[in-house]
Write a protein that holds these residues in place. Structure first.
Motif, PDB file in Angstrom:
ATOM      1  N   ALA A 396      -6.722  -4.495   2.285  1.00 13.37           N
ATOM      2  CA  ALA A 396      -5.304  -4.363   2.653  1.00 13.37           C
ATOM      3  C   ALA A 396      -4.566  -3.464   1.674  1.00 13.37           C
ATOM      4  N   ASP A 397      -4.911  -3.556   0.361  1.00 14.45           N
ATOM      5  CA  ASP A 397      -4.266  -2.694  -0.632  1.00 14.45           C
ATOM      6  C   ASP A 397      -4.660  -1.231  -0.426  1.00 14.45           C
ATOM      7  N   PHE A 398      -5.933  -0.990  -0.099  1.00 13.07           N
ATOM      8  CA  PHE A 398      -6.366   0.384   0.204  1.00 13.07           C
ATOM      9  C   PHE A 398      -5.589   0.932   1.401  1.00 13.07           C
ATOM     10  N   LEU A 399      -5.505   0.141   2.448  1.00 13.46           N
ATOM     11  CA  LEU A 399      -4.776   0.580   3.644  1.00 13.46           C
ATOM     12  C   LEU A 399      -3.312   0.886   3.330  1.00 13.46           C
ATOM     13  N   GLN A 400      -2.730   0.100   2.411  1.00 18.08           N
ATOM     14  CA  GLN A 400      -1.315   0.263   2.057  1.00 18.08           C
ATOM     15  C   GLN A 400      -1.051   1.634   1.427  1.00 18.08           C
ATOM     16  N   VAL A 401      -1.974   2.106   0.550  1.00 19.17           N
ATOM     17  CA  VAL A 401      -1.621   3.274  -0.269  1.00 19.17           C
ATOM     18  C   VAL A 401      -2.577   4.453  -0.181  1.00 19.17           C
ATOM     19  N   PRO A 405       0.410   9.189  -1.818  1.00 21.59           N
ATOM     20  CA  PRO A 405       0.555  10.409  -1.022  1.00 21.59           C
ATOM     21  C   PRO A 405      -0.657  10.671  -0.121  1.00 21.59           C
ATOM     22  N   VAL A 406      -0.490  11.632   0.775  1.00 22.09           N
ATOM     23  CA  VAL A 406      -1.507  11.904   1.789  1.00 22.09           C
ATOM     24  C   VAL A 406      -2.801  12.393   1.145  1.00 22.09           C
ATOM     25  N   ARG A 407      -3.906  11.695   1.489  1.00 21.31           N
ATOM     26  CA  ARG A 407      -5.238  12.111   1.013  1.00 21.31           C
ATOM     27  C   ARG A 407      -6.182  12.375   2.198  1.00 21.31           C
ATOM     28  N   TYR A 408      -5.673  12.174   3.398  1.00 19.14           N
ATOM     29  CA  TYR A 408      -6.445  12.384   4.629  1.00 19.14           C
ATOM     30  C   TYR A 408      -7.623  11.411   4.737  1.00 19.14           C
ATOM     31  N   LEU A 409      -7.457  10.237   4.156  1.00 22.38           N
ATOM     32  CA  LEU A 409      -8.495   9.204   4.286  1.00 22.38           C
ATOM     33  C   LEU A 409      -8.299   8.462   5.602  1.00 22.38           C
ATOM     34  N   SER A 410      -9.383   8.292   6.333  1.00 16.35           N
ATOM     35  CA  SER A 410      -9.318   7.635   7.636  1.00 16.35           C
ATOM     36  C   SER A 410      -9.511   6.122   7.489  1.00 16.35           C
ATOM     37  N   ARG A 411      -8.861   5.356   8.377  1.00 15.31           N
ATOM     38  CA  ARG A 411      -9.063   3.897   8.381  1.00 15.31           C
ATOM     39  C   ARG A 411     -10.533   3.572   8.589  1.00 15.31           C
ATOM     40  N   GLU A 412     -11.217   4.424   9.384  1.00 11.76           N
ATOM     41  CA  GLU A 412     -12.629   4.181   9.681  1.00 11.76           C
ATOM     42  C   GLU A 412     -13.513   4.308   8.444  1.00 11.76           C
ATOM     43  N   SER A 413     -12.965   4.949   7.404  1.00 10.75           N
ATOM     44  CA  SER A 413     -13.771   5.124   6.181  1.00 10.75           C
ATOM     45  C   SER A 413     -13.873   3.825   5.377  1.00 10.75           C
ATOM     46  N   PRO A 415     -14.901   0.068   5.170  1.00 12.51           N
ATOM     47  CA  PRO A 415     -15.766  -0.872   5.884  1.00 12.51           C
ATOM     48  C   PRO A 415     -15.003  -2.147   6.254  1.00 12.51           C
ATOM     49  N   GLU A 416     -15.412  -2.787   7.332  1.00 14.51           N
ATOM     50  CA  GLU A 416     -14.794  -4.057   7.723  1.00 14.51           C
ATOM     51  C   GLU A 416     -15.078  -5.096   6.641  1.00 14.51           C
ATOM     52  N   GLY A 417     -14.170  -6.019   6.479  1.00 12.39           N
ATOM     53  CA  GLY A 417     -14.317  -7.030   5.441  1.00 12.39           C
ATOM     54  C   GLY A 417     -13.141  -6.960   4.488  1.00 12.39           C
ATOM     55  N   ARG A 418     -13.137  -7.808   3.479  1.00 10.83           N
ATOM     56  CA  ARG A 418     -11.982  -7.904   2.599  1.00 10.83           C
ATOM     57  C   ARG A 418     -11.993  -6.887   1.473  1.00 10.83           C
ATOM     58  N   THR A 419     -13.166  -6.471   1.013  1.00 13.70           N
ATOM     59  CA  THR A 419     -13.218  -5.595  -0.157  1.00 13.70           C
ATOM     60  C   THR A 419     -13.790  -4.224   0.191  1.00 13.70           C
ATOM     61  N   VAL A 420     -13.383  -3.252  -0.651  1.00 16.39           N
ATOM     62  CA  VAL A 420     -13.796  -1.860  -0.446  1.00 16.39           C
ATOM     63  C   VAL A 420     -14.293  -1.311  -1.785  1.00 16.39           C
ATOM     64  N   ALA A 421     -15.353  -0.528  -1.769  1.00 18.58           N
ATOM     65  CA  ALA A 421     -15.836   0.162  -2.977  1.00 18.58           C
ATOM     66  C   ALA A 421     -15.661   1.664  -2.768  1.00 18.58           C
ATOM     67  N   LYS A 427     -19.725   7.696   0.751  1.00 18.06           N
ATOM     68  CA  LYS A 427     -20.788   7.743   1.778  1.00 18.06           C
ATOM     69  C   LYS A 427     -20.231   8.206   3.114  1.00 18.06           C
ATOM     70  N   PHE A 428     -19.048   7.713   3.457  1.00 19.42           N
ATOM     71  CA  PHE A 428     -18.434   8.076   4.745  1.00 19.42           C
ATOM     72  C   PHE A 428     -18.160   9.579   4.811  1.00 19.42           C
ATOM     73  N   TYR A 429     -17.747  10.169   3.662  1.00 17.83           N
ATOM     74  CA  TYR A 429     -17.426  11.600   3.622  1.00 17.83           C
ATOM     75  C   TYR A 429     -18.503  12.404   2.891  1.00 17.83           C
ATOM     76  N   CYS A 430     -19.750  11.964   3.012  1.00 17.70           N
ATOM     77  CA  CYS A 430     -20.850  12.598   2.267  1.00 17.70           C
ATOM     78  C   CYS A 430     -21.028  14.078   2.591  1.00 17.70           C
ATOM     79  N   ASP A 431     -20.600  14.502   3.778  1.00 20.23           N
ATOM     80  CA  ASP A 431     -20.785  15.900   4.179  1.00 20.23           C
ATOM     81  C   ASP A 431     -19.537  16.751   3.940  1.00 20.23           C
TER      82      ASP A 431
END
Length: 618
Positions: A396-401, A405-413, A415-421, A427-431
């Motif tokens: 939720a904190d990642f989604l908030q900020v 400012p804009v970093r062009y990070l997608s919600r899909e990047s 993972p589902e669940g409570r925590t994000v690394a 990995k999502f933007y490996c290319d």
């Protein structure tokens, strides 16, 4: 009951239109009820032919009680009510409307929330946005304006038109009318059905309107139709107290009244029974700078009284300490808390004072709940950053900020669940090498924040990380002044200064929010103590002691309001209303530092100083 000469002349006005200018504390309600008595007893007008219109149910109820007392308890069939109440009664009779046809405020906001959720406009504070849109829809209807010509302040004209048209479609499909429709539909009914208009004209041969300065165009047009052909229209108001332009009220309609009715009598209730002479003199000194007003010479029955005092303070905390000390003095002198009022332009101006009152255990009451600074979206952003900087990885904190400012990070990047690394993002933007750089910078910024005290962290966030520039861009997209958000950011930065660690500051935010909730519950139950009111909410009230705080340029006049034509004069009228709430003691305070920046006294305060043509304020 005793009437002065001006009140007697107004109450005993004969036939035809009459405009009564009634300044603060001049006994306008007394004059209106005595006019009703005069019409019934001297002119032999049947009570049911008299219509008295007020702007609030409370004012209508007070008028009924005053009239009943004046008529020695006799129940009279005089119609008294608000514009909405009277016009709804006419529509109910014409269209057989019932309560089920009225769109409640709850239903209205539910509709708007659905519509807004389908818009592509980015909205951070949904409740504030919805309230703004609802107000602007009302203004549009009250002006009988085409949506395509309306200039909204909440969003682009295109977005507003889209929201408005969808709202009207949903409302009509539900077979409902909102409160503003009552006025517009009544106007349309009388235009289309002159036969029905004639019936209501014959019913209400004498019309009295209180607070005439608050009238809007559609109210004015309908009331003129009703008053024809005899034009027994008795309008009572004070152009100097016209403060609801943001709702569609138009002070120029008072001047138009004299053009539309060149034969109208014009009278002035020229005695202020409320305020000490010093207060009246200084208030007139300020309002005299307005150009769109009727010239008035106001007298007072009271002696000079305590001199007006203007206090310079360092910042909001220093100002709050001064105001609390003044309140304590008045309480010790035997003035009840309910007779002491602190007035301000916007709710957030009272944050520091509310904190001091809570700390000193001085009971206070706010008619409207004060917005919690720490519940603003900017405060939520900062908290989310601080938690992430402290090692938290809540999704939720990642989604908030993550894009503020804009970093062009997608919600899909994420993972589902409570925590994000951060590795998940990589990995999502490996290319995408350019996105890898953005993710690295994001992680590096959090490591920098981790080492900082809260005050330094907010400065780093706003300048080094580009959050301030982001807010400027967001303000531009909403067509509002960037200062609207930068002031909040600055206030949060100042709030962070005393705290050594982010944990302490976050704990303080939570404690303050909880204390505010508890205080709100307590004051709603007791409704006792010192009154904390916006200047708008103070209208119609009076207090022994009034303290006006944050009398700074940009606050009063409010810089956001100054975008509208004629806004400076309305803001000056608002300051005049605030000053004239005081009966005995008036204090005005301003700060020299606001949110870490130099601040200057309001231009209205400057108008009270000797070099501006006034006398010294003590």
């Amino acid at each position: 009951m005793y009437l002065n000469e001006a009140q007697k002349r107004a109450a005993a006005h004969g036939e035809g239109p009459c405009l009564v200018l009634a300044g603060p504390g001049s006994g306008k309600t007394l004059t209106i009820v005595n006019r009703v008595k005069y019409l019934i007893e001297e002119r032999r007008v049947r009570p049911e032919e008299i219509l008295v219109i007020t702007f609030t149910k409370y004012a209508a109820q007070e008028m009924r009680l005053r009239l009943k007392a004046l008529m020695e308890g006799r129940r009279l069939s005089v119609t008294m009510g608000t514009f909405h109440g009277i016009y709804y009664g006419i529509l109910k009779w014409a269209y057989r409307l019932g309560p089920e046809n009225i769109l409640s405020e709850e239903e209205k906001y539910r509709m708007l929330r659905q519509i807004v959720s389908r818009q592509e406009t980015e909205i951070f504070d949904e409740e504030e946005f919805l309230q703004g849109i609802a107000t602007e829809i009302g203004v549009l209807k009250n002006r009988r304006q085409d949506p395509g010509e309306f200039q909204p302040g909440q969003c682009t004209a295109e977005t507003f038109c889209s929201i408005y048209r969808e709202y009207e479609s949903m409302r009509k499909e539900a077979k409902k009318i909102d409160f503003d429709d009552m006025l517009v539909l009544c106007y349309d009914l009388f235009k289309r059905r002159p036969d029905l208009l004639k019936r209501w004209q014959e019913k209400f041969r004498y019309i009295l309107v209180d607070e005439f300065q608050d009238i809007n165009l559609v109210q004015y047009d309908v009331i003129r139709m009703l008053a024809a052909p005899e034009h027994n229209l008795f309008a009572v108001g004070d152009d100097d107290q016209s403060i609801y332009g943001f709702r569609g009220a138009d002070v120029k309609l008072m001047f138009r009244f004299l053009k539309d009715y060149p034969e109208a009598k014009r009278m002035l209730l020229d005695v202020n029974y409320r305020s000490a002479a010093n207060i009246v003199r200084h208030a007139l000194q300020v309002i005299g700078h307005n150009e769109v007003r009727f010239e008035k010479k106001i007298r007072t029955q009271k002696p000079a009284g305590t001199p007006l005092h203007i206090q310079e303070t360092l910042d909001s905390e220093d100002e709050a300490a001064y105001v609390v000390s003044e309140i304590q003095k008045r309480l010790e002198e035997g003035v009840p808390g309910e007779q002491i009022a602190v007035l301000f332009r916007v709710h957030t101006d009272a944050r520091a004072l509310a904190g001091q009152l809570v700390k000193q255990k001085i009971p206070f009451f706010m008619r409207d709940s004060m917005p919690d600074l720490y519940q603003h979206f900017i405060a939520k952003d900062i908290r989310a950053y601080l938690r992430l900087a402290g090692g938290g990885r809540d999704r939720a904190d990642f989604l908030q900020v993550m894009n503020r400012p804009v970093r062009y990070l997608s919600r899909e990047s994420l993972p589902e669940g409570r925590t994000v690394a951060f590795e998940d993002l990589r990995k999502f933007y490996c290319d995408k090498e350019w996105m890898q750089d953005r993710i690295d910078q994001f992680e590096w910024d959090l490591k920098m924040l981790e080492k900082m005290a809260p005050y330094a962290a907010v400065q780093y966030l706003r300048k080094k990380m580009g959050y301030e520039d982001y807010l400027r861009g967001y303000a531009e997209s909403k067509a509002v002044q960037p200062s609207e958000y930068l002031d909040v950011l600055g206030e949060l930065e100042e709030s962070a200064r005393p705290f050594a660690s982010r944990e302490q500051w976050i704990d303080h935010m939570q404690e303050y929010t909880q204390a505010l909730k508890e205080q709100k519950q307590k004051i709603q139950e007791q409704k006792t103590g010192v009154r904390l009111l916006t200047m708008h909410a103070s209208k119609g009230l009076e207090f022994d002691t009034v303290l006006i705080i944050q009398a700074n340029e940009g606050r009063i006049p409010y810089k956001r309001a100054l975008k509208e034509q004629g806004a400076e004069e309305e803001e000056r009228r608002l300051f005049y209303v605030a000053m004239t709430r005081a009966k005995e003691v008036l204090r005005i305070t301003y700060v020299t530092v606001k949110n870490g920046r130099d601040a200057s006294p309001s231009r209205f305060v400057e108008e009270l100083l000797p070099e501006k043509g006034g006398r010294p304020a003590g």
